[in-house]
Write a protein that holds these residues in place. Structure first.
Motif, PDB file in Angstrom:
ATOM      1  N   ARG A 302       0.699  -1.404   0.103  1.00 29.73           N
ATOM      2  CA  ARG A 302       0.186   0.309   0.067  1.00 29.73           C
ATOM      3  C   ARG A 302       0.701   1.296  -0.606  1.00 29.73           C
ATOM      4  N   SER A 303       1.999   1.098   0.682  1.00 31.36           N
ATOM      5  CA  SER A 303       2.650   2.636  -0.276  1.00 31.36           C
ATOM      6  C   SER A 303       3.150   2.831  -1.164  1.00 31.36           C
ATOM      7  N   SER A 304       2.312   2.655  -2.494  1.00 26.04           N
ATOM      8  CA  SER A 304       2.054   2.825  -3.287  1.00 26.04           C
ATOM      9  C   SER A 304       1.431   2.352  -4.278  1.00 26.04           C
ATOM     10  N   CYS A 305       0.722   3.547  -5.125  1.00 30.96           N
ATOM     11  CA  CYS A 305      -0.446   3.174  -5.917  1.00 30.96           C
ATOM     12  C   CYS A 305      -0.480   4.413  -6.751  1.00 30.96           C
ATOM     13  N   ASP A 306      -0.508   3.509  -8.787  1.00 26.71           N
ATOM     14  CA  ASP A 306      -0.436   4.100  -9.438  1.00 26.71           C
ATOM     15  C   ASP A 306      -2.070   4.595 -10.067  1.00 26.71           C
ATOM     16  N   SER A 307      -3.137   3.838  -9.572  1.00 24.99           N
ATOM     17  CA  SER A 307      -4.244   3.907  -9.739  1.00 24.99           C
ATOM     18  C   SER A 307      -5.048   3.677  -9.485  1.00 24.99           C
ATOM     19  N   CYS A 308      -6.479   3.686  -9.415  1.00 24.77           N
ATOM     20  CA  CYS A 308      -7.912   3.079  -8.632  1.00 24.77           C
ATOM     21  C   CYS A 308      -8.612   3.471  -9.289  1.00 24.77           C
ATOM     22  N   VAL A 309      -9.423   1.491  -9.963  1.00 19.73           N
ATOM     23  CA  VAL A 309     -10.453   1.486 -11.225  1.00 19.73           C
ATOM     24  C   VAL A 309     -11.193   0.778  -9.947  1.00 19.73           C
ATOM     25  N   GLU A 310     -12.102   1.010  -9.805  1.00 23.42           N
ATOM     26  CA  GLU A 310     -13.327   0.817 -10.177  1.00 23.42           C
ATOM     27  C   GLU A 310     -13.012   0.550  -8.133  1.00 23.42           C
ATOM     28  N   GLY A 311     -12.732   1.110  -7.490  1.00 22.35           N
ATOM     29  CA  GLY A 311     -12.085   1.172  -6.435  1.00 22.35           C
ATOM     30  C   GLY A 311     -11.105   0.175  -5.432  1.00 22.35           C
ATOM     31  N   ARG A 312     -10.272  -0.166  -6.972  1.00 23.79           N
ATOM     32  CA  ARG A 312      -9.651  -1.590  -6.417  1.00 23.79           C
ATOM     33  C   ARG A 312      -8.138  -0.331  -6.826  1.00 23.79           C
ATOM     34  N   LYS A 313      -7.354  -0.753  -6.179  1.00 25.53           N
ATOM     35  CA  LYS A 313      -5.702  -0.056  -6.192  1.00 25.53           C
ATOM     36  C   LYS A 313      -4.852  -0.624  -6.591  1.00 25.53           C
ATOM     37  N   LYS A 314      -4.238   0.129  -7.899  1.00 28.09           N
ATOM     38  CA  LYS A 314      -3.672  -0.955  -8.398  1.00 28.09           C
ATOM     39  C   LYS A 314      -2.195  -0.618  -8.367  1.00 28.09           C
ATOM     40  N   GLY A 315      -1.080  -1.245  -8.600  1.00 25.55           N
ATOM     41  CA  GLY A 315       0.071  -0.675  -8.869  1.00 25.55           C
ATOM     42  C   GLY A 315       1.442  -0.577  -8.200  1.00 25.55           C
ATOM     43  N   ILE A 316       2.699  -1.372  -8.035  1.00 31.03           N
ATOM     44  CA  ILE A 316       3.544  -1.940  -7.852  1.00 31.03           C
ATOM     45  C   ILE A 316       5.000  -0.861  -7.779  1.00 31.03           C
ATOM     46  N   PRO A 317       5.873   0.272  -6.797  1.00 29.63           N
ATOM     47  CA  PRO A 317       7.109   0.853  -7.576  1.00 29.63           C
ATOM     48  C   PRO A 317       7.695   0.015  -8.557  1.00 29.63           C
ATOM     49  N   ILE A 318       8.633   0.502  -9.490  1.00 32.41           N
ATOM     50  CA  ILE A 318      10.117  -0.634 -10.146  1.00 32.41           C
ATOM     51  C   ILE A 318      10.345  -0.555  -9.343  1.00 32.41           C
ATOM     52  N   GLY A 319      11.291   0.299  -8.316  1.00 36.13           N
ATOM     53  CA  GLY A 319      12.958   0.305  -8.386  1.00 36.13           C
ATOM     54  C   GLY A 319      12.674  -0.220  -6.620  1.00 36.13           C
ATOM     55  N   ASN A 320      11.724  -1.001  -6.050  1.00 33.44           N
ATOM     56  CA  ASN A 320      11.423  -1.833  -4.718  1.00 33.44           C
ATOM     57  C   ASN A 320      12.180  -3.098  -5.275  1.00 33.44           C
ATOM     58  N   LEU A 321      12.558  -3.411  -4.130  1.00 30.97           N
ATOM     59  CA  LEU A 321      13.268  -5.196  -4.216  1.00 30.97           C
ATOM     60  C   LEU A 321      12.075  -6.214  -4.644  1.00 30.97           C
ATOM     61  N   THR A 322      11.258  -5.666  -3.236  1.00 27.87           N
ATOM     62  CA  THR A 322      10.627  -6.454  -3.501  1.00 27.87           C
ATOM     63  C   THR A 322       9.272  -6.598  -4.508  1.00 27.87           C
ATOM     64  N   SER A 323       8.996  -5.272  -5.260  1.00 27.53           N
ATOM     65  CA  SER A 323       8.235  -5.619  -6.639  1.00 27.53           C
ATOM     66  C   SER A 323       8.889  -6.591  -7.806  1.00 27.53           C
ATOM     67  N   GLN A 324      10.302  -6.696  -7.322  1.00 28.32           N
ATOM     68  CA  GLN A 324      10.709  -8.427  -8.406  1.00 28.32           C
ATOM     69  C   GLN A 324      10.187  -9.329  -7.727  1.00 28.32           C
ATOM     70  N   LEU A 325      10.150  -9.509  -6.496  1.00 30.84           N
ATOM     71  CA  LEU A 325       9.324 -10.799  -5.713  1.00 30.84           C
ATOM     72  C   LEU A 325       8.116 -10.598  -6.206  1.00 30.84           C
ATOM     73  N   PHE A 326       7.323  -9.849  -5.773  1.00 30.33           N
ATOM     74  CA  PHE A 326       5.254 -10.089  -6.110  1.00 30.33           C
ATOM     75  C   PHE A 326       5.797  -9.568  -7.765  1.00 30.33           C
ATOM     76  N   ALA A 327       6.024  -9.422  -9.118  1.00 32.00           N
ATOM     77  CA  ALA A 327       5.953  -9.551  -9.880  1.00 32.00           C
ATOM     78  C   ALA A 327       5.602 -11.021 -10.334  1.00 32.00           C
ATOM     79  N   ASN A 328       6.935 -11.170 -10.139  1.00 28.68           N
ATOM     80  CA  ASN A 328       7.335 -13.377  -9.757  1.00 28.68           C
ATOM     81  C   ASN A 328       5.731 -13.704  -9.457  1.00 28.68           C
ATOM     82  N   VAL A 329       5.465 -13.587  -8.103  1.00 30.05           N
ATOM     83  CA  VAL A 329       4.063 -14.229  -7.520  1.00 30.05           C
ATOM     84  C   VAL A 329       3.069 -14.273  -8.555  1.00 30.05           C
ATOM     85  N   TYR A 330       3.129 -13.116  -8.634  1.00 26.75           N
ATOM     86  CA  TYR A 330       1.723 -12.305  -9.150  1.00 26.75           C
ATOM     87  C   TYR A 330       1.357 -13.432 -10.610  1.00 26.75           C
ATOM     88  N   LEU A 331       2.537 -13.496 -11.299  1.00 29.51           N
ATOM     89  CA  LEU A 331       2.630 -14.214 -13.002  1.00 29.51           C
ATOM     90  C   LEU A 331       2.617 -15.186 -12.744  1.00 29.51           C
TER      91      LEU A 331
END
Length: 473
Positions: A302-331
């Motif tokens: 929740r520390s970063s949000c790029d957009s909010c579509v129909e009440g759902r927050k979306k987007g994770i920062p590219i620069g975070n180390l956790t974002s790389q792991l989260f992106a792999n987990v998501y797909l």
């Protein structure tokens, strides 16, 4: 607590197996070779014995058994260059987990790779498969995360300021995490223009330490759930390894390039900006059981949000180390869907770039439609319509800056043009005396290392001539 005595096979079934394991290492004299069987201690030989034996081993267990046992608990056995059948020669235990030194007795905490004495009991806490918030918030684990976060950034201003009062800062961070009052700091945003314009968000150094601490703790849990052909941000899963794997697929699907074969290439549109927070958090909670770690993960998401579509927050920062792991987990959900339900054999994914190969072109079209539907309905993602490519493999597969043809590899034209433009810019900067000759040489060495994996000798010579034009003058 369950205690497994490796030597005598005694067990006390009073607790779950994940608590701890007590392993007994047997061994003989270092200069003893006689009576050096698996079940023999040989502790009474004279030091002057001229026979040669390297003496520690786990009693009554073969190499295969003890290796499997150590692998299960996140450890590995280190040894000299000897045959694997000579399991009695193995004498050193080294921790493979990043926080596992905390799992040893006091005598092993400072140096987890030291030699184990004959007859010594070693307590190995099972923390690799059961990460706890107490471990994450400990000073030792945060110090390890700090060492990882400062790597290649030792001269940065934010790192130097944090190191000025390192012990106090880490102690304060540990206190904040233990008392569950941690809040993520604001990001510093900047734009990077490479192949396309990207907005990067850099977290404060304190928060980067937390990111490393979290990833070090939970990444092993997800690593064993990823499929083999999922690449990027994983150990031994880099760019060139992915290109080599796709080359193997091309050769195999076409039976050595003797029969027609096709491929389809997909790209997720604005992947990092489209990751749904709620779906990502639910995927993480499937594996992470600790409630406090879950709360910390939610705070990072929740520390970063790029957009909010129909009440759902979306987007994770590219620069975070956790974002790389989260992106792999998501797909990773898509990976298992393709492998386990669609049964696609020749499939590879590098972050959001997807390539599939098959001999049936109509089958690939059906698979593409199924994947697009799954991404849209399950993960709320969309495929970039302009980057869908379906063609025979003889025309070449564009992948990670290369174009893979059946019997050779070329560099993509856009990659070469971008490189030459960059080299010309650095040439002018060198002419003004702002960079050194050593830096220019390192630039060309980097390019040559990249181009070495393709048939690009002539292009490398052109880049070299552009780069060293002013130097010759």
């Amino acid at each position: 607590m369950l205690l497994s005595y490796i030597g005598d096979r005694k067990q006390d079934n009073t607790a779950d197996k994940t608590d701890c394991v007590l392993a007994f290492l047997r061994g003989g004299n270092w200069n003893n070779d006689t009576n050096a069987g698996v079940e023999t201690l040989n502790l009474n030989n004279a030091p002057g014995n001229t026979n040669n034996n390297i003496g520690f081993r786990c009693a009554r267990y073969s190499y295969a058994n003890i290796y499997a046992w150590l692998t299960r608990y996140g450890l590995t056995m280190c040894h000299s260059s000897v045959s694997k059948n000579d399991y009695w020669r193995y004498s050193v235990l080294r921790v493979r987990g990043v926080y596992a030194p905390l799992s040893f007795l006091t005598c092993l905490r400072k140096n987890p790779s030291r030699h184990v004495c004959v007859g010594e009991w070693v307590l190995l806490l099972h923390t690799m498969n059961t990460p706890t918030y107490k471990t994450l918030s400990s000073f030792e684990h945060l110090y390890y995360a700090y060492r990882r976060a400062r790597k290649l950034r030792k001269s940065k201003r934010c790192v130097l300021l944090y190191e000025k009062n390192l012990e106090r800062n880490l102690g304060t961070l540990s206190y904040i995490l233990r008392n569950k009052i941690y809040t993520h700091g604001p990001y510093r945003e900047f734009v990077v223009r490479d192949s396309k314009k990207r907005r990067i968000k850099a977290a404060p150094f304190r928060d980067r330490i937390v990111h490393h601490a979290v990833c070090a703790l939970i990444e092993p849990l997800f690593e064993k759930r990823f499929i083999y052909d999922s690449y990027v941000c994983r150990k031994k899963k880099g760019t060139h390894r992915a290109v080599k794997r796709l080359r193997t697929f091309m050769y195999s699907v076409s039976c050595g390039y003797t029969r027609p074969a096709y491929y389809v290439r997909l790209d997720v549109s604005k992947y990092f900006k489209s990751i749904d927070h709620d779906i990502l958090f639910s995927l993480l909670c499937r594996v992470v059981d600790d409630k406090d770690i879950r709360s910390l993960l939610r705070e990072i998401i929740r520390s970063s949000c790029d957009s909010c579509v129909e009440g759902r927050k979306k987007g994770i920062p590219i620069g975070n180390l956790t974002s790389q792991l989260f992106a792999n987990v998501y797909l990773n959900e898509l990976d298992h869907y393709i492998k386990e339900q669609l049964h696609v054999r020749y499939y590879i994914r590098y972050m959001d770039d997807i390539v599939m190969c098959d001999t049936d072109k109509m089958k690939l079209t059906t698979l593409r439609l199924s994947i697009v539907r799954f991404l849209s309905e399950t993960l709320l993602l969309s495929v970039h319509p302009g980057k869908i490519i379906s063609a025979p493999i003889e025309t070449g597969i564009p992948f990670l800056g290369y174009i893979l043809f059946p019997r050779y590899t070329r560099l993509r034209g856009a990659t070469v043009k971008r490189c030459m433009k960059r080299m010309k810019r650095y040439n002018h900067i060198y002419a003004r005396g702002k960079i050194s000759l050593t830096y220019m040489q390192s630039l060309f060495a980097s390019w040559r290392g990249y181009a070495h994996h393709a048939q690009a000798w002539n292009i490398s010579q052109k880049v070299k001539n552009i780069l060293y034009t002013r130097i010759g003058d």
